[in-house]
Enzyme design. Structure first.
Site, PDB file in Angstrom:
ATOM      1  N   ARG A 157       0.940  -1.221  -0.102  1.00  0.00           N
ATOM      2  CA  ARG A 157      -0.038  -0.041  -0.112  1.00  0.00           C
ATOM      3  C   ARG A 157       0.892   1.344   0.129  1.00  0.00           C
ATOM      4  NH1 ARG A 157      -4.192  -1.830   4.590  1.00  0.00           N
ATOM      5  NH2 ARG A 157      -5.177  -3.537   3.483  1.00  0.00           N
TER       6      ARG A 157
ATOM      7  N   ASP B  85      -7.284  -2.667  -7.114  1.00  0.00           N
ATOM      8  CA  ASP B  85      -7.799  -3.376  -5.811  1.00  0.00           C
ATOM      9  C   ASP B  85      -8.163  -4.824  -6.294  1.00  0.00           C
ATOM     10  OD1 ASP B  85     -10.354  -3.984  -4.061  1.00  0.00           O
ATOM     11  OD2 ASP B  85      -9.242  -2.399  -3.220  1.00  0.00           O
TER      12      ASP B  85
ATOM     13  N   ARG C 192      -6.410  11.575  -5.809  1.00  0.00           N
ATOM     14  CA  ARG C 192      -7.722  10.762  -5.511  1.00  0.00           C
ATOM     15  C   ARG C 192      -8.928  11.780  -5.577  1.00  0.00           C
ATOM     16  NH1 ARG C 192      -9.846   6.316  -1.062  1.00  0.00           N
ATOM     17  NH2 ARG C 192     -11.911   6.589  -1.241  1.00  0.00           N
TER      18      ARG C 192
ATOM     19  N   TYR D 297     -15.170 -11.990   0.316  1.00  0.00           N
ATOM     20  CA  TYR D 297     -15.737 -10.905   0.123  1.00  0.00           C
ATOM     21  C   TYR D 297     -17.083 -11.068  -0.674  1.00  0.00           C
ATOM     22  CZ  TYR D 297     -11.847  -7.871   1.719  1.00  0.00           C
ATOM     23  OH  TYR D 297     -11.119  -7.367   2.748  1.00  0.00           O
TER      24      TYR D 297
END
Length: 344
Positions: free
Chosen positions: A25, A75, A38, A152
């Site tokens: 990250r 991601d 972002r 997930y």
């Protein structure tokens, strides 16, 4: 030039006086320049799917710190989205997905052959990075491991104990294994396209591997990683693969041999001296400084960094954190860590 890259030399089994270093990250919210980019993108998913802006945030920590590797900004949940799951992010809470808990849900997923239509912007980011990075910097592609991605997709969100996935595994094992197989196939295609676009290394993140015990670990963490690694190496001979079965504990032992990965990434729950004796004997290891040091800093950061470098100093090692850097980290502490690795 590739053979001169420190990270690739470590993955090939070379012991170096100063290990290569990057950080999980490393392009992220702890950096003010990331937050600005972002904001320009509008939201997280828009940033992932904008090749120019995704390239920019991937390059930001390289410019600031001179890491030995850049990892593609994306991601792990883009793969389920490409398979047809709905994906959105709730501010302050994280990702949400439409769930797969019944055969009807599973039949709504698209074929693996259709994923590239969604994922093409990611491959374009890899291509842009391949030409934009400094010649000494290795480009890492990545994907989530099938078990972690499945947790997930089954729960529709992150869960503390991966309970919904364990429940489905026990109550409808055929559906669970069909989902895992679909994710495995998609992951092979996704990573293969990243490699074709210019990724020099790929990493498989199994963030929730630690919640699988005994035979389940072998079947649902180790075996999919082996299948993905084998398929990629058949298609792309020589491509190095890093496996990260987080919180695997003593199951880190033998993981490289069982899966064929070139490097095992270690979380910070394992002692570096133990890992040197039991895991590094099979090849390169990556890790494993606690992420909290990037927040707290101080002499403990320096001491623990030096301890890890010393513990793994007799074999191939890539210095990294034991998990991703957190948004509350101090960018100055990252530099202190790098200085402790490179200057001793």
């Amino acid at each position: 030039m590739a053979e001169q890259k420190k990270l690739l030399r470590a993955l090939a089994g070379e012991t170096q006086d100063v290990p290569p270093i990057w950080m999980m990250r490393q392009a992220g919210r702890y950096l003010p320049e990331y937050r600005a980019t972002r904001a320009e993108a509008g939201d997280f998913l828009s940033l992932c799917y904008n090749p120019e802006l995704a390239t920019e945030v991937t390059l930001q920590p390289i410019r600031r710190y001179g890491f030995d590797a850049a990892i593609l900004f994306a991601d792990i949940l883009l793969v389920p989205q490409a398979l047809g799951a709905d994906l959105w992010f709730v501010t302050g809470e994280g990702p949400r997905l439409s769930t797969v808990t019944t055969e009807a849900d599973f039949t709504k997923l698209g074929p693996v052959s259709d994923i590239h239509e969604t994922l093409n912007p990611i491959y374009e980011t890899v291509r842009l990075l391949s030409s934009a990075l400094p010649s000494e910097t290795t480009l890492i592609g990545f994907a989530g491991a099938p078990w972690t991605v499945a947790t997930y997709m089954i729960a529709g969100r992150g869960t503390p104990d991966q309970g919904p996935a364990h429940l489905l595994r026990q109550e409808n094992n055929a559906l669970f294994e069909a989902l895992l197989a679909r994710i495995t196939e998609a992951t092979i295609e996704y990573l293969s396209m990243q490699i074709k676009a210019g990724a020099e290394v790929v990493k498989i993140f199994d963030s929730w591997a630690g919640s699988l015990g005994g035979e389940a670990f072998e079947k649902y963490a180790l075996e999919p990683c082996r299948q993905i690694t084998e398929a990629l190496k058949q298609r792309h001979p020589g491509i190095p693969v890093i496996g990260f079965p987080r919180e695997a504990g003593d199951k880190y032992v033998g993981f490289a041999k069982a899966t064929g990965v070139d490097c095992v990434a270690l979380d910070n729950s394992v002692d570096p001296e133990w890992a040197a004796a039991h895991v590094q004997v099979d090849g390169c290891v990556q890790g494993n400084l606690a992420s909290r040091h990037m927040v707290t800093g101080g002499q403990e950061l320096v001491d623990d960094t030096r301890r890890i470098v010393k513990a793994f100093g007799n074999g191939p090692h890539i210095f990294n954190l034991g998990h991703g850097i957190t948004p509350d980290a101090d960018p100055d502490n990252v530099q202190r860590m790098i200085d402790a690795v490179r200057d001793g």
